[in-house]
Design a protein around this motif. Sequence first.
Motif, PDB file in Angstrom:
ATOM      1  N   GLU A 205       0.333   6.561  -6.941  1.00 17.04           N
ATOM      2  CA  GLU A 205      -0.854   7.392  -7.209  1.00 17.04           C
ATOM      3  C   GLU A 205      -0.492   8.876  -7.181  1.00 17.04           C
ATOM      4  O   GLU A 205      -0.902   9.639  -8.062  1.00 17.04           O
ATOM      5  N   ARG A 206       0.309   9.278  -6.198  1.00 14.93           N
ATOM      6  CA  ARG A 206       0.641  10.704  -6.114  1.00 14.93           C
ATOM      7  C   ARG A 206       1.587  11.121  -7.239  1.00 14.93           C
ATOM      8  O   ARG A 206       1.464  12.211  -7.793  1.00 14.93           O
TER       9      ARG A 206
ATOM     10  N   GLY B 186      -7.579  -0.249  -7.731  1.00 17.61           N
ATOM     11  CA  GLY B 186      -7.512   0.933  -6.872  1.00 17.61           C
ATOM     12  C   GLY B 186      -8.037   2.180  -7.548  1.00 17.61           C
ATOM     13  O   GLY B 186      -8.103   3.241  -6.926  1.00 17.61           O
TER      14      GLY B 186
ATOM     15  N   ARG C 172      10.708   6.562   3.429  1.00 16.83           N
ATOM     16  CA  ARG C 172      10.003   6.356   4.700  1.00 16.83           C
ATOM     17  C   ARG C 172      10.798   6.821   5.895  1.00 16.83           C
ATOM     18  O   ARG C 172      10.238   7.109   6.942  1.00 16.83           O
TER      19      ARG C 172
ATOM     20  N   LEU D  25      -6.616   3.915  -9.902  1.00 18.78           N
ATOM     21  CA  LEU D  25      -5.550   4.897 -10.089  1.00 18.78           C
ATOM     22  C   LEU D  25      -5.619   5.494 -11.493  1.00 18.78           C
ATOM     23  O   LEU D  25      -6.246   4.916 -12.380  1.00 18.78           O
TER      24      LEU D  25
ATOM     25  N   ASP E 135       0.512   4.143  -2.839  1.00 21.95           N
ATOM     26  CA  ASP E 135       0.292   5.549  -2.459  1.00 21.95           C
ATOM     27  C   ASP E 135       1.276   6.458  -3.212  1.00 21.95           C
ATOM     28  O   ASP E 135       0.876   7.493  -3.778  1.00 21.95           O
ATOM     29  N   VAL E 136       2.544   6.058  -3.255  1.00 21.61           N
ATOM     30  CA  VAL E 136       3.546   6.859  -3.963  1.00 21.61           C
ATOM     31  C   VAL E 136       3.234   6.888  -5.458  1.00 21.61           C
ATOM     32  O   VAL E 136       3.316   7.931  -6.110  1.00 21.61           O
TER      33      VAL E 136
ATOM     34  N   PRO F 266       5.893   9.314   2.261  1.00 25.08           N
ATOM     35  CA  PRO F 266       4.704   8.459   2.226  1.00 25.08           C
ATOM     36  C   PRO F 266       3.598   9.006   3.126  1.00 25.08           C
ATOM     37  O   PRO F 266       3.841   9.837   3.994  1.00 25.08           O
ATOM     38  N   ASN F 267       2.413   8.493   2.889  1.00 27.83           N
ATOM     39  CA  ASN F 267       1.347   8.653   3.861  1.00 27.83           C
ATOM     40  C   ASN F 267       1.846   7.993   5.163  1.00 27.83           C
ATOM     41  O   ASN F 267       2.275   6.836   5.139  1.00 27.83           O
TER      42      ASN F 267
ATOM     43  N   HIS G 294       1.435   4.359   6.126  1.00 32.15           N
ATOM     44  CA  HIS G 294       2.165   3.266   5.473  1.00 32.15           C
ATOM     45  C   HIS G 294       3.673   3.331   5.736  1.00 32.15           C
ATOM     46  O   HIS G 294       4.425   2.571   5.135  1.00 32.15           O
TER      47      HIS G 294
ATOM     48  N   LEU H 192       0.843  -1.215   0.000  1.00 30.52           N
ATOM     49  CA  LEU H 192       0.000   0.000   0.000  1.00 30.52           C
ATOM     50  C   LEU H 192       0.868   1.250   0.000  1.00 30.52           C
ATOM     51  O   LEU H 192       0.466   2.289  -0.530  1.00 30.52           O
ATOM     52  N   GLY H 193       2.068   1.149   0.587  1.00 36.57           N
ATOM     53  CA  GLY H 193       2.990   2.284   0.554  1.00 36.57           C
ATOM     54  C   GLY H 193       3.432   2.599  -0.866  1.00 36.57           C
ATOM     55  O   GLY H 193       3.436   3.756  -1.292  1.00 36.57           O
TER      56      GLY H 193
END
Length: 162
Positions: free
Chosen positions: A23-24, A62, A95, A64, A20-21, A123-124, A127, A16-17
Amino acid sequence: MHRIAVVPGSFDPITLGHLDVIERAAGIFDELHVLVVHNPGKTALLPIAQRVSLIEKAVREGGLPENIVVTSWSVGLLVDYCTDVGASVLVKGIRSQVDVAYETPMAIVNRDLAGVETVFLLPNPAHAHVSSSLVRQVASLGGDVSPYVPPVVAHYLQSPRE
Ligand code: PNS
């Protein structure tokens, strides 16, 4: 100008980490290539083709952006791929200070080799503790990896395989 960036990694498996990267980064660049690269320093769990397939499914499930291309690279330098596809930027998720120490020499070498810049995304925090190696370990010992990986990966890792 059509900006192409590459997110390279082992993705063994995608977490998921990573997602997230990805997607951004896809929101920043015109075209984003997620590139599965064999890392000879790591013992692989999944074949490269399986990693690509899981990333493609995770990206689709997801929801995306559609400017994401998923592929793999096994011949030569990472920057050779960048040159081939016209990518000028690498994107890496950071991270911790450990990641900074690991990524900095590679970023400098990639810039020296071909003028390819590396952009680091934070990251968020949800994650920040997640890694593929942790997922591999939990999965190999029969634990639940669903909090750390896309559903398609959790399903794949937790299904009996030959
Ligand atoms: O997810 P990982 O294992 O940390 O990813 C590391 C990876 C695959 C991005 C790194 O090993 C890599 O860039 N390999 C390509 C080989 C290369 O170009 N090496 C020279 C510049 S560092």
